[in-house]
Design a protein around this motif. Structure first.
Motif, PDB file in Angstrom:
ATOM      1  N   VAL A   2       7.664  18.445  10.260  1.00 20.24           N
ATOM      2  CA  VAL A   2       6.549  19.271  10.702  1.00 20.24           C
ATOM      3  C   VAL A   2       5.367  19.050   9.769  1.00 20.24           C
ATOM      4  CG1 VAL A   2       5.729  21.615  11.077  1.00 20.24           C
ATOM      5  CG2 VAL A   2       8.066  21.010  11.714  1.00 20.24           C
ATOM      6  N   PHE A   3       4.230  18.665  10.360  1.00 14.64           N
ATOM      7  CA  PHE A   3       2.989  18.484   9.617  1.00 14.64           C
ATOM      8  C   PHE A   3       1.973  19.463  10.194  1.00 14.64           C
ATOM      9  CE2 PHE A   3       5.297  14.560   9.297  1.00 14.64           C
ATOM     10  CZ  PHE A   3       5.056  14.095   8.014  1.00 14.64           C
ATOM     11  N   GLU A   4       2.043  20.703   9.774  1.00 14.68           N
ATOM     12  CA  GLU A   4       1.154  21.740  10.273  1.00 14.68           C
ATOM     13  C   GLU A   4       0.025  21.975   9.266  1.00 14.68           C
ATOM     14  OE1 GLU A   4       1.296  26.460  11.533  1.00 14.68           O
ATOM     15  OE2 GLU A   4       3.140  25.262  11.600  1.00 14.68           O
ATOM     16  N   ASN A   5      -1.213  21.755   9.731  1.00 21.17           N
ATOM     17  CA  ASN A   5      -2.390  21.877   8.864  1.00 21.17           C
ATOM     18  C   ASN A   5      -2.267  21.011   7.612  1.00 21.17           C
ATOM     19  OD1 ASN A   5      -3.636  23.827  10.571  1.00 21.17           O
ATOM     20  ND2 ASN A   5      -2.344  25.417   9.688  1.00 21.17           N
ATOM     21  N   ALA A   6      -1.605  19.882   7.752  1.00 22.47           N
ATOM     22  CA  ALA A   6      -1.449  18.954   6.630  1.00 22.47           C
ATOM     23  C   ALA A   6      -2.650  18.021   6.554  1.00 22.47           C
ATOM     24  CB  ALA A   6      -0.169  18.147   6.789  1.00 22.47           C
ATOM     25  N   ASP A   7      -3.085  17.722   5.350  1.00 21.17           N
ATOM     26  CA  ASP A   7      -4.169  16.762   5.145  1.00 21.17           C
ATOM     27  C   ASP A   7      -3.552  15.413   4.815  1.00 21.17           C
ATOM     28  OD1 ASP A   7      -6.357  15.264   4.506  1.00 21.17           O
ATOM     29  OD2 ASP A   7      -7.252  16.739   3.151  1.00 21.17           O
ATOM     30  N   MET A   8      -3.545  14.516   5.826  1.00 16.56           N
ATOM     31  CA  MET A   8      -2.947  13.194   5.687  1.00 16.56           C
ATOM     32  C   MET A   8      -4.014  12.107   5.665  1.00 16.56           C
ATOM     33  SD  MET A   8      -0.181  14.004   8.696  1.00 16.56           S
ATOM     34  CE  MET A   8       0.643  12.419   8.642  1.00 16.56           C
ATOM     35  N   SER A   9      -5.250  12.492   5.467  1.00 16.98           N
ATOM     36  CA  SER A   9      -6.366  11.565   5.622  1.00 16.98           C
ATOM     37  C   SER A   9      -6.241  10.354   4.704  1.00 16.98           C
ATOM     38  CB  SER A   9      -7.693  12.279   5.348  1.00 16.98           C
ATOM     39  OG  SER A   9      -7.724  12.840   4.056  1.00 16.98           O
ATOM     40  N   GLN A  10      -6.605   9.198   5.248  1.00 14.65           N
ATOM     41  CA  GLN A  10      -6.636   7.925   4.531  1.00 14.65           C
ATOM     42  C   GLN A  10      -5.256   7.475   4.051  1.00 14.65           C
ATOM     43  OE1 GLN A  10     -10.246   7.385   1.955  1.00 14.65           O
ATOM     44  NE2 GLN A  10     -10.471   9.601   2.304  1.00 14.65           N
ATOM     45  N   GLY A  11      -4.205   8.056   4.656  1.00 11.25           N
ATOM     46  CA  GLY A  11      -2.855   7.635   4.302  1.00 11.25           C
ATOM     47  C   GLY A  11      -2.483   6.324   4.961  1.00 11.25           C
ATOM     48  N   ASP A  12      -1.506   5.640   4.378  1.00  7.17           N
ATOM     49  CA  ASP A  12      -1.022   4.364   4.904  1.00  7.17           C
ATOM     50  C   ASP A  12       0.388   4.555   5.450  1.00  7.17           C
ATOM     51  OD1 ASP A  12      -0.301   1.792   5.506  1.00  7.17           O
ATOM     52  OD2 ASP A  12      -0.861   0.935   3.573  1.00  7.17           O
ATOM     53  N   PHE A  13       0.490   4.604   6.796  1.00  8.34           N
ATOM     54  CA  PHE A  13       1.760   4.783   7.485  1.00  8.34           C
ATOM     55  C   PHE A  13       2.087   3.557   8.348  1.00  8.34           C
ATOM     56  CE2 PHE A  13       0.088   8.970   6.604  1.00  8.34           C
ATOM     57  CZ  PHE A  13       1.187   9.729   6.235  1.00  8.34           C
ATOM     58  N   GLY A  14       1.575   2.412   7.976  1.00  7.11           N
ATOM     59  CA  GLY A  14       1.816   1.199   8.757  1.00  7.11           C
ATOM     60  C   GLY A  14       3.288   0.870   8.856  1.00  7.11           C
ATOM     61  N   GLU A  15       3.726   0.441  10.049  1.00  6.54           N
ATOM     62  CA  GLU A  15       5.108   0.029  10.322  1.00  6.54           C
ATOM     63  C   GLU A  15       6.113   1.165  10.159  1.00  6.54           C
ATOM     64  OE1 GLU A  15       6.076  -4.139   8.906  1.00  6.54           O
ATOM     65  OE2 GLU A  15       4.267  -3.749   7.709  1.00  6.54           O
ATOM     66  N   SER A  16       5.638   2.409  10.177  1.00  4.47           N
ATOM     67  CA  SER A  16       6.544   3.546  10.042  1.00  4.47           C
ATOM     68  C   SER A  16       7.059   4.002  11.405  1.00  4.47           C
ATOM     69  CB  SER A  16       5.837   4.702   9.337  1.00  4.47           C
ATOM     70  OG  SER A  16       5.644   4.403   7.969  1.00  4.47           O
ATOM     71  N   VAL A  17       8.120   4.808  11.384  1.00  4.56           N
ATOM     72  CA  VAL A  17       8.739   5.329  12.588  1.00  4.56           C
ATOM     73  C   VAL A  17       8.600   6.850  12.581  1.00  4.56           C
ATOM     74  CG1 VAL A  17      10.898   5.607  13.878  1.00  4.56           C
ATOM     75  CG2 VAL A  17      10.380   3.434  12.749  1.00  4.56           C
ATOM     76  N   PHE A  18       8.051   7.410  13.666  1.00  2.00           N
ATOM     77  CA  PHE A  18       7.914   8.852  13.822  1.00  2.00           C
ATOM     78  C   PHE A  18       8.785   9.280  15.002  1.00  2.00           C
ATOM     79  CE2 PHE A  18       4.030   7.301  11.927  1.00  2.00           C
ATOM     80  CZ  PHE A  18       3.693   8.255  10.964  1.00  2.00           C
ATOM     81  N   TYR A  19       9.730  10.175  14.757  1.00  4.57           N
ATOM     82  CA  TYR A  19      10.654  10.599  15.826  1.00  4.57           C
ATOM     83  C   TYR A  19      10.676  12.123  15.909  1.00  4.57           C
ATOM     84  CZ  TYR A  19      15.012  11.315  18.411  1.00  4.57           C
ATOM     85  OH  TYR A  19      15.945  11.719  19.324  1.00  4.57           O
ATOM     86  N   LYS A  20      10.312  12.649  17.073  1.00  3.78           N
ATOM     87  CA  LYS A  20      10.346  14.080  17.356  1.00  3.78           C
ATOM     88  C   LYS A  20       9.735  14.908  16.225  1.00  3.78           C
ATOM     89  CE  LYS A  20      14.073  14.135  20.749  1.00  3.78           C
ATOM     90  NZ  LYS A  20      15.371  14.717  21.173  1.00  3.78           N
ATOM     91  N   SER A  21       8.605  14.446  15.722  1.00  5.20           N
ATOM     92  CA  SER A  21       7.886  15.178  14.684  1.00  5.20           C
ATOM     93  C   SER A  21       6.677  15.874  15.294  1.00  5.20           C
ATOM     94  CB  SER A  21       7.468  14.232  13.560  1.00  5.20           C
ATOM     95  OG  SER A  21       8.615  13.761  12.858  1.00  5.20           O
ATOM     96  N   ARG A  22       6.240  16.951  14.637  1.00  9.82           N
ATOM     97  CA  ARG A  22       5.168  17.774  15.194  1.00  9.82           C
ATOM     98  C   ARG A  22       3.980  17.821  14.237  1.00  9.82           C
ATOM     99  NH1 ARG A  22       4.034  23.279  14.891  1.00  9.82           N
ATOM    100  NH2 ARG A  22       6.003  23.722  13.832  1.00  9.82           N
ATOM    101  N   PHE A  23       2.807  17.568  14.817  1.00 11.91           N
ATOM    102  CA  PHE A  23       1.560  17.571  14.052  1.00 11.91           C
ATOM    103  C   PHE A  23       0.644  18.625  14.670  1.00 11.91           C
ATOM    104  CE2 PHE A  23       3.574  13.521  13.817  1.00 11.91           C
ATOM    105  CZ  PHE A  23       3.378  13.071  12.527  1.00 11.91           C
ATOM    106  N   GLU A  24       0.325  19.645  13.911  1.00 17.39           N
ATOM    107  CA  GLU A  24      -0.461  20.769  14.416  1.00 17.39           C
ATOM    108  C   GLU A  24      -1.636  21.006  13.474  1.00 17.39           C
ATOM    109  OE1 GLU A  24      -1.051  23.994  17.170  1.00 17.39           O
ATOM    110  OE2 GLU A  24       0.729  22.714  17.134  1.00 17.39           O
ATOM    111  N   GLY A  25      -2.861  20.750  13.968  1.00 12.47           N
ATOM    112  CA  GLY A  25      -4.035  20.959  13.134  1.00 12.47           C
ATOM    113  C   GLY A  25      -4.109  20.036  11.936  1.00 12.47           C
ATOM    114  N   SER A  26      -3.466  18.889  12.029  1.00 12.79           N
ATOM    115  CA  SER A  26      -3.415  17.957  10.893  1.00 12.79           C
ATOM    116  C   SER A  26      -4.663  17.078  10.832  1.00 12.79           C
ATOM    117  CB  SER A  26      -2.174  17.066  10.999  1.00 12.79           C
ATOM    118  OG  SER A  26      -1.003  17.848  11.051  1.00 12.79           O
ATOM    119  N   ASP A  27      -5.057  16.732   9.630  1.00 16.98           N
ATOM    120  CA  ASP A  27      -6.178  15.804   9.416  1.00 16.98           C
ATOM    121  C   ASP A  27      -5.599  14.423   9.150  1.00 16.98           C
ATOM    122  OD1 ASP A  27      -8.430  14.405   8.792  1.00 16.98           O
ATOM    123  OD2 ASP A  27      -9.144  15.784   7.254  1.00 16.98           O
TER     124      ASP A  27
END
Length: 223
Positions: free
Chosen positions: A89-114
């Motif tokens: 869960v990434f709720e109101n998380a600040d992920m700006s300018q992050g490097d998530f290349g080649e990553s896998v996202f499975y059944k994850s929730r992003f709410e109000g995230s940057d």
């Protein structure tokens, strides 16, 4: 010389890594901890609470994050390439300018995230929900999305070139000047979105492109 606070933090991080590395970190409360600049390369985190934590410039390269909470966490410029992110869960998380290349996202929730200006090329998304996220200028080129639902989000200038988007929804969002060149969009709804300047060049799709008002459409391949 480093001050006492920095020395204590460095010692804590080293002990945390040493004591938990072999089996990963499980069921630990790291809420509001300052873990910025820490190196957790290759580690596994299961049921870990990162709520309100400071995780700037954190190294999560090739990690596994399973059922973790990043509510209100600061993940600016995090390095999370080739990381597997399951049911987080990434709720109101600040992920700006992050490097998530080649990553896998499975059944994850992003709410109000940057998530603006993130690097997410060649990533894989399955069954994820994104609501009110800011992905302005994010690079999702060559990504794969299946069963992804995006609502009320900022996707201006986002790069979806050569992406594959299947059985997904993009609703009530801004897609102005987003680029879907040479991508594949199939069994996906794009509705009530701002599409001024949206680019579809050599895109393979079953969309009715007449509904994409002011989008720039060229050499579409109907599937």
């Amino acid at each position: 010389m480093p001050d006492n606070a920095l020395m204590k933090k460095t010692k804590y991080l080293l002990e945390l890594r040493e004591s938990n590395f072999s089996g990963g970190i499980r069921e630990k409360d790291l809420s509001h901890a300052d873990l910025s600049m820490a190196d957790f390369h290759g580690m596994q985190f299961v049921d870990v609470n990162f709520e309100g934590a400071t995780l700037e410039n954190l190294n999560l390269y090739d990690c596994q994050l399973i059922n973790c909470s990043f509510k209100n966490a600061r993940l600016n410029r995090v390095i999370a390439r080739k990381t597997k992110i399951f049911k987080c869960v990434f709720e109101n998380a600040d992920m700006s300018q992050g490097d998530f290349g080649e990553s896998v996202f499975y059944k994850s929730r992003f709410e109000g995230s940057d998530m603006h200006l993130c690097k997410m090329s060649n990533s894989k998304w399955t069954g994820c929900s994104l609501n009110r996220v800011n992905a302005l200028g994010t690079d999702l080129s060559s990504s794969f999305m299946s069963g992804v639902e995006i609502y009320s989000s900022e996707l201006r200038n986002t790069n979806f070139d050569k992406a594959s988007i299947m059985s997904s929804k993009i609703l009530d969002s801004s897609l102005e000047y987003a680029s879907f060149n040479q991508s594949v969009i199939y069994e996906t709804k794009i509705e009530s979105c701002k599409t001024d300047g949206m680019l579809l060049f050599e895109t393979k799709t079953d969309l009715n492109t007449d509904d994409l008002k002011y989008a720039r459409v060229l050499d579409i391949v109907k599937i």
